[in-house]
Write an enzyme that holds these catalytic residues in place. Structure first.
Site, PDB file in Angstrom:
ATOM      1  N   LYS A  92      32.570 -67.052 -15.867  1.00 20.70           N
ATOM      2  CA  LYS A  92      32.376 -68.422 -15.010  1.00 20.70           C
ATOM      3  C   LYS A  92      34.301 -69.129 -15.821  1.00 20.70           C
ATOM      4  O   LYS A  92      33.582 -69.193 -17.094  1.00 20.70           O
ATOM      5  CB  LYS A  92      31.431 -69.277 -15.164  1.00 20.70           C
ATOM      6  CG  LYS A  92      29.958 -69.208 -14.766  1.00 20.70           C
ATOM      7  CD  LYS A  92      29.438 -69.685 -13.468  1.00 20.70           C
ATOM      8  CE  LYS A  92      28.654 -68.912 -13.222  1.00 20.70           C
ATOM      9  NZ  LYS A  92      28.095 -70.105 -11.044  1.00 20.70           N
ATOM     10  N   ASP A 152      34.104 -66.834 -11.147  1.00 22.09           N
ATOM     11  CA  ASP A 152      33.618 -68.141 -10.297  1.00 22.09           C
ATOM     12  C   ASP A 152      33.884 -69.596 -11.390  1.00 22.09           C
ATOM     13  O   ASP A 152      33.119 -69.297 -12.066  1.00 22.09           O
ATOM     14  CB  ASP A 152      31.525 -67.901 -10.549  1.00 22.09           C
ATOM     15  CG  ASP A 152      31.195 -68.592  -9.498  1.00 22.09           C
ATOM     16  OD1 ASP A 152      31.383 -69.268  -8.681  1.00 22.09           O
ATOM     17  OD2 ASP A 152      29.879 -68.490  -9.514  1.00 22.09           O
ATOM     18  N   GLU A 156      35.156 -66.166  -7.078  1.00 27.28           N
ATOM     19  CA  GLU A 156      34.473 -66.990  -6.104  1.00 27.28           C
ATOM     20  C   GLU A 156      34.176 -68.622  -5.797  1.00 27.28           C
ATOM     21  O   GLU A 156      34.811 -69.174  -7.396  1.00 27.28           O
ATOM     22  CB  GLU A 156      32.781 -66.831  -6.540  1.00 27.28           C
ATOM     23  CG  GLU A 156      31.777 -66.269  -6.140  1.00 27.28           C
ATOM     24  CD  GLU A 156      30.918 -66.323  -6.579  1.00 27.28           C
ATOM     25  OE1 GLU A 156      30.082 -66.824  -5.978  1.00 27.28           O
ATOM     26  OE2 GLU A 156      30.690 -65.600  -7.707  1.00 27.28           O
ATOM     27  N   ASP A 216      30.898 -69.318  -1.822  1.00 25.93           N
ATOM     28  CA  ASP A 216      29.463 -69.051  -2.401  1.00 25.93           C
ATOM     29  C   ASP A 216      28.570 -70.938  -1.939  1.00 25.93           C
ATOM     30  O   ASP A 216      27.862 -70.209  -0.596  1.00 25.93           O
ATOM     31  CB  ASP A 216      29.283 -69.300  -4.174  1.00 25.93           C
ATOM     32  CG  ASP A 216      28.309 -69.748  -4.771  1.00 25.93           C
ATOM     33  OD1 ASP A 216      27.286 -69.964  -3.244  1.00 25.93           O
ATOM     34  OD2 ASP A 216      27.814 -69.340  -5.695  1.00 25.93           O
ATOM     35  N   LYS A 226      22.855 -66.256  -1.052  1.00 26.77           N
ATOM     36  CA  LYS A 226      21.497 -66.385  -2.594  1.00 26.77           C
ATOM     37  C   LYS A 226      20.275 -66.517  -1.630  1.00 26.77           C
ATOM     38  O   LYS A 226      20.912 -67.348  -0.815  1.00 26.77           O
ATOM     39  CB  LYS A 226      22.097 -67.584  -3.381  1.00 26.77           C
ATOM     40  CG  LYS A 226      23.351 -66.852  -3.801  1.00 26.77           C
ATOM     41  CD  LYS A 226      23.755 -67.930  -5.287  1.00 26.77           C
ATOM     42  CE  LYS A 226      24.765 -67.347  -5.876  1.00 26.77           C
ATOM     43  NZ  LYS A 226      25.399 -68.948  -6.740  1.00 26.77           N
TER      44      LYS A 226
END
EC number: 5.1.1.-
Length: 360
Positions: free
Chosen positions: A167, A192, A218, A241, A263
């Site tokens: 992240k 991400d 991402e 995403d 997701k």
């Protein structure tokens, strides 16, 4: 151990409608440590659990309302309360998709209904859907945003991991990745950014990132400001995403993204997730299966997509201090399936935790 919150006043969690009784429960699962992304930090996973019974079989599911999409525990619970009088054990996934919008509420109902169908048919959800999940998978293990020193130290503790998800916000991107790469030189990385970068930042960091075992990036740009990606020739696949929720989104992603992150809480359930996976595969997108931060119960339906996924990111249970009993097990990034009685199995055994919801 999770801490169930008290039911809100005015809600009948044992309502009997069309031969389906149900309970809707808020749960709070403490995290092993603070989890920080570009939008903020959390110390617990707040989830909703839905348990269903047709009088003979008991089934369940879990979803994670997400503030980025305007969801709260209250709003999602209210959606479910409104839809339950219209449902029966015969409601199909496609019918549910027509009755509810995509999101955490529909995901929760859809996954619980799939578990119920499996128990009624004495056949696994994978069999009912014609899916072949992997027997074991490599899941990404996530490092949340911190200083470069702490992130490198964390990477060192999971140095045997084949795939690590990082992240990052817009600060110290290359410096952090260089330190993390030194700490885990054999690992592949997914970065991400959670919409935190500008197009100029992306162009600037791509050449260096391509030399640091970065396999996927991402959602670097905000979902409402990603048109510049159509002009980019990236050495690293760019994954949608926040820009990708349901199969209808694919048309606008073509030419901008090379991969999508599926997701279930975005897609609104396993039914739409399978449709999205199949359509994306046919259109040549790389498939990543991801998750919100939840327990093994939220991961179980998503795991069914693993056989068609190039990347799997279902490490939610690793971020929680203590997972549900009988869930997934993990060793050096290897994710082992849950017990058949946990969710979606081909037998009529009922998980002890689930059974308790209807006997307490």
């Amino acid at each position: 151990m999770c801490r169930p919150t008290a039911p809100r006043r005015g809600y009948d969690y044992r309502a009997l409608i069309m031969k389906l009784s149900y309970q809707l429960v808020e749960q709070s699962w403490p995290l092993a440590k603070e989890f920080r992304i570009s939008r903020g930090a959390k110390t617990q996973a707040n989830v909703l659990l839905l348990a269903l019974s047709d009088g003979e079989h008991v089934a369940w599911g879990e979803s994670v309302p997400y503030a980025r999409y305007g969801e709260t525990l209250t709003s999602v619970s209210q959606q479910i309360e409104r839809i339950m009088p219209l449902l029966s054990s015969q409601t199909s996934g496609e019918q549910l998709n027509q009755m509810m919008p995509a999101g955490a509420a529909r995901n929760l109902v859809d996954c619980a209904l799939w578990d119920l169908r499996a128990k009624k048919a004495n056949a696994s959800v994978a069999t009912l859907l014609g899916l072949t999940p992997a027997s074991t998978v490599i899941t990404a293990q996530t490092l949340s945003i911190d200083t470069k020193e702490r992130m490198a130290a964390e990477a060192r503790t999971i140095g045997n991991a084949q795939l690590i998800k990082i992240k990052l916000d817009e600060h110290d991107i290359i410096e952090k990745m260089e330190q993390i790469h030194l700490a885990a030189p054999q690992s592949q990385f997914i970065i991400d950014a959670n919409e935190a970068w500008s197009f100029e930042t992306l162009i600037q960091v791509l050449p260096a990132l391509a030399k640091l075992n970065v396999a996927l990036i991402e959602q670097p740009l905000p979902s409402n400001n990603d048109t510049d990606l159509a002009t980019l020739s990236s050495p690293i696949p760019i994954c949608a995403d926040e820009s990708c929720h349901v199969s209808a989104d694919l048309a606008k992603l073509k030419g901008k993204y090379q991969a999508i992150n599926i997701k279930l809480d975005k897609a609104g359930g396993l039914t739409e997730a399978v449709k999205l996976m199949q359509a994306a595969t046919e259109q040549g997108f790389i498939i990543m299966t991801g998750c919100m931060v939840g327990t093994s119960l939220a991961m179980a339906p998503a795991y069914l997509l693993s056989g068609a996924s190039s990347f799997v990111d279902l490490d939610g249970p690793l971020l929680i201090a203590k997972d549900r009993d009988n869930g997934f097990t993990f060793a050096d990034g290897q994710m082992q399936p849950h017990s058949s009685a946990f969710w979606g199995g081909e037998n009529n055994q009922t998980n002890v935790e689930l059974a308790r919801l209807f006997t307490s």
